[in-house]
Design an enzyme around this catalytic site. Structure first.
Site, PDB file in Angstrom:
ATOM      1  N   CYS A   1       0.828  -1.185   0.000  1.00 24.42           N
ATOM      2  CA  CYS A   1       0.000   0.000   0.000  1.00 24.42           C
ATOM      3  C   CYS A   1       0.867   1.241   0.000  1.00 24.42           C
ATOM      4  O   CYS A   1       2.084   1.174  -0.129  1.00 24.42           O
ATOM      5  CB  CYS A   1      -0.909   0.014   1.238  1.00 24.42           C
ATOM      6  SG  CYS A   1      -1.894  -1.494   1.430  1.00 24.42           S
TER       7      CYS A   1
ATOM      8  N   SER B   1      -5.067  -4.515  -2.413  1.00 22.87           N
ATOM      9  CA  SER B   1      -5.602  -5.636  -1.645  1.00 22.87           C
ATOM     10  C   SER B   1      -4.874  -6.929  -1.991  1.00 22.87           C
ATOM     11  O   SER B   1      -4.876  -7.360  -3.149  1.00 22.87           O
ATOM     12  CB  SER B   1      -7.102  -5.790  -1.945  1.00 22.87           C
ATOM     13  OG  SER B   1      -7.796  -4.597  -1.649  1.00 22.87           O
TER      14      SER B   1
ATOM     15  N   GLU C   1       3.857  -6.538   4.278  1.00 25.86           N
ATOM     16  CA  GLU C   1       3.295  -7.849   4.586  1.00 25.86           C
ATOM     17  C   GLU C   1       3.990  -8.414   5.817  1.00 25.86           C
ATOM     18  O   GLU C   1       5.216  -8.341   5.926  1.00 25.86           O
ATOM     19  CB  GLU C   1       3.487  -8.829   3.426  1.00 25.86           C
ATOM     20  CG  GLU C   1       2.876  -8.412   2.107  1.00 25.86           C
ATOM     21  CD  GLU C   1       1.358  -8.375   2.096  1.00 25.86           C
ATOM     22  OE1 GLU C   1       0.738  -8.978   3.011  1.00 25.86           O
ATOM     23  OE2 GLU C   1       0.785  -7.751   1.182  1.00 25.86           O
TER      24      GLU C   1
ATOM     25  N   SER D   1      11.048 -12.248  -6.066  1.00 26.54           N
ATOM     26  CA  SER D   1      12.321 -11.901  -6.701  1.00 26.54           C
ATOM     27  C   SER D   1      13.466 -12.547  -5.932  1.00 26.54           C
ATOM     28  O   SER D   1      13.339 -12.854  -4.741  1.00 26.54           O
ATOM     29  CB  SER D   1      12.476 -10.374  -6.713  1.00 26.54           C
ATOM     30  OG  SER D   1      13.814  -9.987  -6.925  1.00 26.54           O
TER      31      SER D   1
END
Length: 626
Positions: A2, A52, A77, A363
């Protein structure tokens, strides 16, 4: 993933205008196109743009605790949030969502600032405690997620991106001369400062507490290179690393949306794919980019090899010089800090391709900094061994290297000539620079006389000088890894990774930079990382049955964006137009004749593409932010 923003006025009766928070959020809509939210409290305003990823039906932010006294805006996260949720439910906390965001709120209620010790993930967040009138800003351990702030006598303004802070008309845009010199020394900006006076990066592993106008900045984590207490066992270390990597990749795949993998054709991204493929019953999307320039190394065949080995739905694209040049202004606008990182433009285009299918990409970023994958680690270790073994004949070694350089003009030799009579760590600033060469005949020689007098050289070098003092007493490899992990990694590679993917509303995750993986690597003896001429020794042993042999054994190529060819060819006119434009020369930083000579030299035998790209980036930055 976000974007967050906010402002706290130190005078509690000075309310924050909701239109200001909306204006701040409008500049970072690309970070979260799915939702927008605001909270206004006692002298505080918090804003949030949401992408989201987890608990798609709820999770609107700002989000609060049960009684509305603690509010959070969060970017990132938390990969162990389900474990933490169970812990908090057993403590009696009541949840209204299934998001990782709400876990942070209740963990803060339970542990205060020590909640950071329990979080495993990437994050930047702001928590407002209405009862205590305290603002708590925090950034993850490694600096995967950005967090900027500006402290004035009246307020603190913060955001995921600088442009959001600049939406506040009270924030002035004043360029600091020494920081221009710092950028042109390192080709990025190590440390907490940006080019704009007062606008700073919260350092990785740090948090800020603001209470009644009192501001405290504290470090809660650092990477420790400790000596093993017992003789290390290689087989045991292999088993531990294999388990850690599997666990980290599994956690980084937690999402309620599709997850893909970026493939570079190298060991690290292929390793991440190998673990990810084991965790999904259905196929995974993978993505890579190549270039239209003949004679340039192309990573696509190796990425294709990895994709075939693990059965992905593979997607490729080709980047041209025209694409590269057209995106330069947007590159600077999204990066916000001048960074000489041409591969970032390729990352933008490939993440744009991926955005058609997925919202999350994995990654292989960080494996080289954790496990010593760059050739300069090996080369400088050997140089030190040669110097110590041949002392007092090091002068003869220097003469031999100088002779070889004069005969063969090999950059692999010339970069080490000046180091034969220097002492480590004085010559190790970061893998991207050589300030000694810069001071003598590099970009500093382009400065106008007035600008050269206006800068204080030692101030330009200060962030890395401070780190050099910290690594005194460490062995050489650990010292290099520590400096790179504190500078090159967060202030170049991770800024690129975040800004270019979020420009396309895609979340990039980096399993090899999980802090438990980094702590494990830091505790390894040096010969488990560099052994003889082999870099990343332990990691390659662990991966030898997982990564195709052609990829595992190939020389490290980095990500070979052919911008050097383009700046001599198709983009030559663009470079001239930008660097010799009156807007550029009238800034007073550079002597126009010197710029002309640099451009001519790059078209001849010299290779000054990195310098020219940096100067272009600097000028375009001024046009967007200066």
């Amino acid at each position: 993933m976000c974007g967050i923003s906010g402002k706290l006025n130190f005078a509690q009766d000075a309310s924050v205008n909701p239109d200001l928070i909306r204006a701040m959020l409008a500049t970072i809509r690309h970070r979260g196109p799915d939702d927008e939210g605001l909270y206004l409290g006692s002298g505080v305003g918090l804003g949030h743009r949401r992408l989201s990823i987890i608990d798609l039906s709820s999770g609107h932010q700002p989000l609060c605790n049960e009684n509305g006294t603690v509010w959070i805006v969060f970017n990132g996260e938390i990969y162990n949030y389900q474990e933490l949720r169970t812990f908090l439910l057993n403590k009696g906390h009541v949840f209204k969502t299934h998001t990782d965001t709400e876990v942070i709120v209740h963990l803060y209620e339970e542990l205060g600032t020590q909640c950071l010790d329990r979080l495993r993930g990437m994050f930047a967040f702001a928590i407002w405690n209405e009862n205590k009138k305290t603002l708590f800003l925090a950034r993850d351990r490694v600096g995967i997620k950005p967090l900027y702030y500006c402290l004035t006598n009246e307020s603190v303004v913060f955001a995921s991106e600088i442009k959001s802070i600049l939406a506040d008309p009270e924030i002035k845009r004043e360029v600091v001369p020494e920081l221009i010199d710092r950028f042109l020394t390192f080709f990025y900006l190590p440390g907490e400062e940006t080019l704009l006076k007062g606008v700073k990066k919260l350092a990785p592993g740090h948090y800020i507490l603001v209470t009644n106008g009192n501001v405290e900045i504290r470090q809660y984590w650092d990477l420790q290179f400790s000596k093993p207490t017992e003789k290390p066992n290689l087989k045991h270390a292999e088993s531990q690393l294999l388990s850690l990597l599997a666990e980290s990749v599994e956690q980084h795949m937690i999402a309620d949306v599709p997850v893909g993998v970026l493939l570079s054709g190298g060991v690290d991204s292929t390793a991440v794919l190998s673990f990810a493929a084991e965790k999904r019953d259905h196929g995974i999307n993978s993505y890579t980019v190549g270039f239209s320039t003949p004679g340039v190394a192309d990573e696509r065949p190796y990425a294709r090899l990895a994709a075939d080995a693990f059965g992905t739905r593979h997607h490729e694209m080709t980047l041209s010089a025209a694409d590269f040049g057209a995106f330069l202004p947007q590159y600077v606008w999204h990066m916000e800090e001048p960074v000489c990182e041409p591969p970032a433009i390729a990352l933008y285009y490939v993440s744009k391709l991926a955005s058609n299918d997925v919202k999350v990409l994995l990654s292989g970023e960080g494996g080289d900094e954790g496990f010593a994958g760059y050739s300069n680690y090996r080369n400088l270790l050997w140089l030190e061994r040669v110097k110590s073994g041949l002392f007092p004949f090091s002068g003869t070694v220097a003469q031999g290297l100088s002779l070889g350089n004069s005969l063969f003009r090999l950059p692999q030799i010339s970069k080490y000539v000046a180091l034969t009579n220097a002492q480590f760590p004085s010559y190790y600033f970061s893998r991207t620079s050589n300030p000694y060469q810069h001071a003598r005949n590099g970009l500093g020689s382009l400065y106008s006389a007035d600008f050269a007098r206006s800068i204080e050289r030692e101030s330009s070098l200060e962030p890395v000088r401070r780190l050099q003092a910290h690594v005194c007493g460490m062995n050489m490899l650990d010292a290099m890894l520590y400096i790179d992990t504190k500078t090159w990694l967060p202030d170049d590679l991770l800024i690129k990774a975040d800004k270019m993917t979020m420009a396309n509303s895609v979340e990039l995750r980096v399993p090899l930079l999980d802090h438990k993986v980094l702590e494990f690597a830091a505790a390894l003896p040096s010969n488990f990382k560099v052994r003889g001429f082999t870099t990343k020794y332990l990691a390659k042993k662990v991966l030898r049955t997982r990564v195709p042999r052609q990829i595992l054994n190939r020389p490290k190529a980095g990500f070979p964006v052919p911008y050097e060819n383009w700046l001599r060819g198709e983009l030559r006119g663009l470079a001239h137009d930008i660097l010799l434009d009156t807007r550029t020369t009238n800034r007073g930083y550079f002597d126009k004749g010197s710029l002309e000579r640099l451009l001519r030299a790059n078209e001849g035998q010299g290779s000054y593409s990195k310098e020219i790209f940096s100067l272009i980036t600097l000028e375009l930055w001024h046009r967007s932010f200066g």
